[in-house]
Design an enzyme around this catalytic site. Structure first.
Site, PDB file in Angstrom:
ATOM      1  N   GLU A 114      16.924   0.000  -1.980  1.00  0.00           N
ATOM      2  CA  GLU A 114      16.392  -1.267  -1.463  1.00  0.00           C
ATOM      3  C   GLU A 114      16.879  -1.527  -0.047  1.00  0.00           C
ATOM      4  O   GLU A 114      16.186  -2.150   0.749  1.00  0.00           O
ATOM      5  CB  GLU A 114      16.754  -2.427  -2.386  1.00  0.00           C
ATOM      6  CG  GLU A 114      15.930  -2.474  -3.663  1.00  0.00           C
ATOM      7  CD  GLU A 114      14.426  -2.427  -3.420  1.00  0.00           C
ATOM      8  OE1 GLU A 114      13.936  -3.140  -2.514  1.00  0.00           O
ATOM      9  OE2 GLU A 114      13.727  -1.663  -4.109  1.00  0.00           O
TER      10      GLU A 114
ATOM     11  N   HIS B 172       7.618  -1.813   3.401  1.00  0.00           N
ATOM     12  CA  HIS B 172       8.698  -1.728   2.413  1.00  0.00           C
ATOM     13  C   HIS B 172       8.601  -0.432   1.601  1.00  0.00           C
ATOM     14  O   HIS B 172       9.570   0.330   1.507  1.00  0.00           O
ATOM     15  CB  HIS B 172       8.606  -2.953   1.483  1.00  0.00           C
ATOM     16  CG  HIS B 172       9.624  -2.979   0.395  1.00  0.00           C
ATOM     17  ND1 HIS B 172      10.753  -3.770   0.459  1.00  0.00           N
ATOM     18  CD2 HIS B 172       9.706  -2.312  -0.784  1.00  0.00           C
ATOM     19  CE1 HIS B 172      11.476  -3.576  -0.635  1.00  0.00           C
ATOM     20  NE2 HIS B 172      10.861  -2.700  -1.415  1.00  0.00           N
ATOM     21  N   GLU B 173       7.434  -0.197   1.043  1.00  0.00           N
ATOM     22  CA  GLU B 173       7.292   0.973   0.152  1.00  0.00           C
ATOM     23  C   GLU B 173       7.415   2.281   0.923  1.00  0.00           C
ATOM     24  O   GLU B 173       7.986   3.245   0.410  1.00  0.00           O
ATOM     25  CB  GLU B 173       5.968   0.903  -0.617  1.00  0.00           C
ATOM     26  CG  GLU B 173       5.837  -0.311  -1.564  1.00  0.00           C
ATOM     27  CD  GLU B 173       6.974  -0.469  -2.572  1.00  0.00           C
ATOM     28  OE1 GLU B 173       7.597   0.547  -2.945  1.00  0.00           O
ATOM     29  OE2 GLU B 173       7.261  -1.616  -2.969  1.00  0.00           O
TER      30      GLU B 173
HETATM   31 ZN    ZN Z   1      11.669  -1.830  -3.154  1.00  0.00          ZN
END
Ligand code: ZN
Length: 500
Positions: free
Chosen positions: A294, A264-265
């Site tokens: 996001e 994710h990061e």
């Molecule tokens: Zn995030």
């Protein structure tokens, strides 16, 4: 002043502002990762001072005039005009705030983070409640200086996702509720796959070795432009395209937690890294909106990272690092486990299907606080009641309840809804990417970068050059439709759980 002189003055101003911004960013990353807590008061006071200096720079009346004069001249390219308009918009948001109030707000953010962190360790909402009250009052006061006719919460929503408001989010979430709640109920009534092997003992140092030796290289996150640290609540930040910092957290009773947070990061980091380098040091170098950011991180985490083809490349290696725990677990069993859907307490550990309902809980509480002027007294009880209503789970302690997320301690109200919206954007990008690429083959053969290049071409390179709806249209050929997301979830979970 000639046009050239004005442009030079603008460049000099940008350079100075980005120098302060870089220092503040590094101090903040340091605080959230490795800085010793006893030095907090000393650091926080100086960080607040630097923020105050940057604030003065960003609200300098001479610069406001420079912006007006530049925009009135006809010597700007479209990109230059766009850049100045974005700076002007930011300036208008803070222009009327008294500097002392701005500086004390920065100090409050630093304090609130420390209080939240301690309260979370002690699992005590009562410890956090007074500072949360202060934070809400401070945010309301900051917004009172703006000239907008919109409600405070609508302004907050718009700050993170330009163009969004309660009306649009209400419509989005009602579609989400309508399609997903029945699906979640069907899934919950089905036979659950075995997930117990994910929760055996996985020593953090071996997890870290796997991440650094296998996962980060596969993801293409290399030391020449990025660095991963550890923190309580994983995040990503950057100073320029070639200095991106990610963080993760290793849980010894959950082998995939840090893996998916790392994917994710680094998804955020790729966005920061692949913006046109000409935008370095400029407002254009940021991602266009929170949902767009996001959408990229959750794209990597879920649409790519939870696919079988991704793990065809990595699972044999994960088994090598954890032969006792995973040696006898097949890839198929592992895939079923990492995609299992079960209502749970913690957002960052939630599966893709129940995730948007975690966001709905936060969205409704924020609406209650700002649109309905609700009280923070016993807000933990409201939290617990909503978790029961939407997810059917009992919150047993504040650590896994209202204190789980960092956002409210820094005053980031209005951010959460962008997580759900970003997930939905991601599904539409995924459908478009699959028309151009054999995504499964890319992942299986270790060509993750090919997928990142698609994102770079269609999304990342533009930074803030275009608004999110424009980028959506350029990348996918149509406006945003939540149906892509809801169809994706329905198809994926019907198949996984063999629903008719
Ligand atoms: Zn995030």
């Amino acid at each position: 002043m000639t046009l050239e002189e004005m442009k030079q003055k603008f460049q000099d101003w940008k350079f100075a502002a980005s120098a302060y911004q870089m220092a503040i960013t590094i101090i903040s990353i340091d605080k959230l990762t490795v800085a010793p807590p006893a030095g907090a008061a000393y650091r926080d006071a100086r960080e607040a001072y630097l923020s105050g200096e940057l604030f003065s720079m960003e609200t300098d009346p001479a610069i406001a005039e420079l912006f007006r004069n530049l925009l009135a001249s006809d010597g700007l390219t479209d990109t230059e005009s766009r850049e100045i308009e974005l700076y002007q918009k930011e300036m208008n948001h803070i222009l009327s705030i008294p500097k002392e109030e701005y500086v004390s707000f920065r100090a409050l953010q630093n304090k609130a983070y420390d209080v939240w962190h301690q309260a979370k360790l002690n699992s005590s909402y009562a410890e956090f409640e007074p500072v949360l009250k202060e934070m809400i009052a401070a945010k309301k006061s900051l917004y009172s200086y703006r000239s907008s006719t919109e409600s405070v919460y609508n302004q907050m929503l718009d700050d993170f996702e330009p163009g969004m408001n309660m009306e649009k989010y209400d419509a989005f979430f009602s579609q989400v509720k309508e399609r997903l709640v029945p699906l979640i109920q069907k899934v919950a009534a089905s036979r659950q796959p075995d997930t117990s092997f994910l929760h055996l003992h996985y020593p953090a140092d071996i997890q870290k070795k796997f991440t650094e030796e296998v996962l980060l290289p596969y993801l293409g996150f290399t030391h020449d432009w990025g660095y991963q640290n550890e923190t309580e609540h994983p995040f990503t930040d950057f100073t320029c395209e070639n200095d991106c910092r990610t963080t993760t957290k290793y849980l010894e009773d959950n082998v995939v937690s840090s893996i998916f947070s790392t994917i994710h990061e680094t998804g955020h980091a790729w966005y920061m890294h692949d913006v046109d380098p000409a935008y370095d040091g400029s407002i254009l170098s940021f991602g266009i909106s929170s949902a767009m950011h996001e959408s990229q991180s959750r794209f990597c985490e879920n649409y790519l990272g939870r696919s079988t083809s991704f793990w065809e490349a990595l699972y044999p290696k994960l088994q090598e690092y954890f032969p006792e725990q995973l040696g006898n677990v097949t890839l198929d069993a592992f895939m079923k486990a990492v995609n299992a859907s079960e209502p749970s307490l913690v957002r960052t550990e939630a599966d893709e299907l129940t995730y948007p309902l975690h966001i709905l809980v936060r969205y409704e509480i924020e609406k209650y606080l700002f649109a309905e002027n609700g009280s923070v007294d016993h807000l933990d009880e409201l939290w617990n009641a909503k978790m029961k209503e939407y997810l059917g789970v009992d919150v047993l302690n504040d650590q896994e309840g209202i204190l789980q997320d960092v956002h409210w301690s820094s005053g980031d109200f209005g951010y959460f809804p962008t997580y759900a919206l970003g997930s939905a954007f991601g599904a539409q990008f995924f459908a478009a990417m699959k028309k151009d690429l054999d995504v499964d083959e890319c992942l299986r053969s270790g060509n993750y970068r090919t997928c990142m290049n698609w994102l770079k071409t269609h999304i990342h390179q533009y930074g803030c050059r275009y608004d999110a709806p424009e980028i959506m249209k350029m990348a996918t050929g149509e406006e945003f439709h939540p149906e892509y997301y809801l169809d994706y979830l329905e198809e994926k979970y019907s198949k996984l759980y063999e629903l008719d």
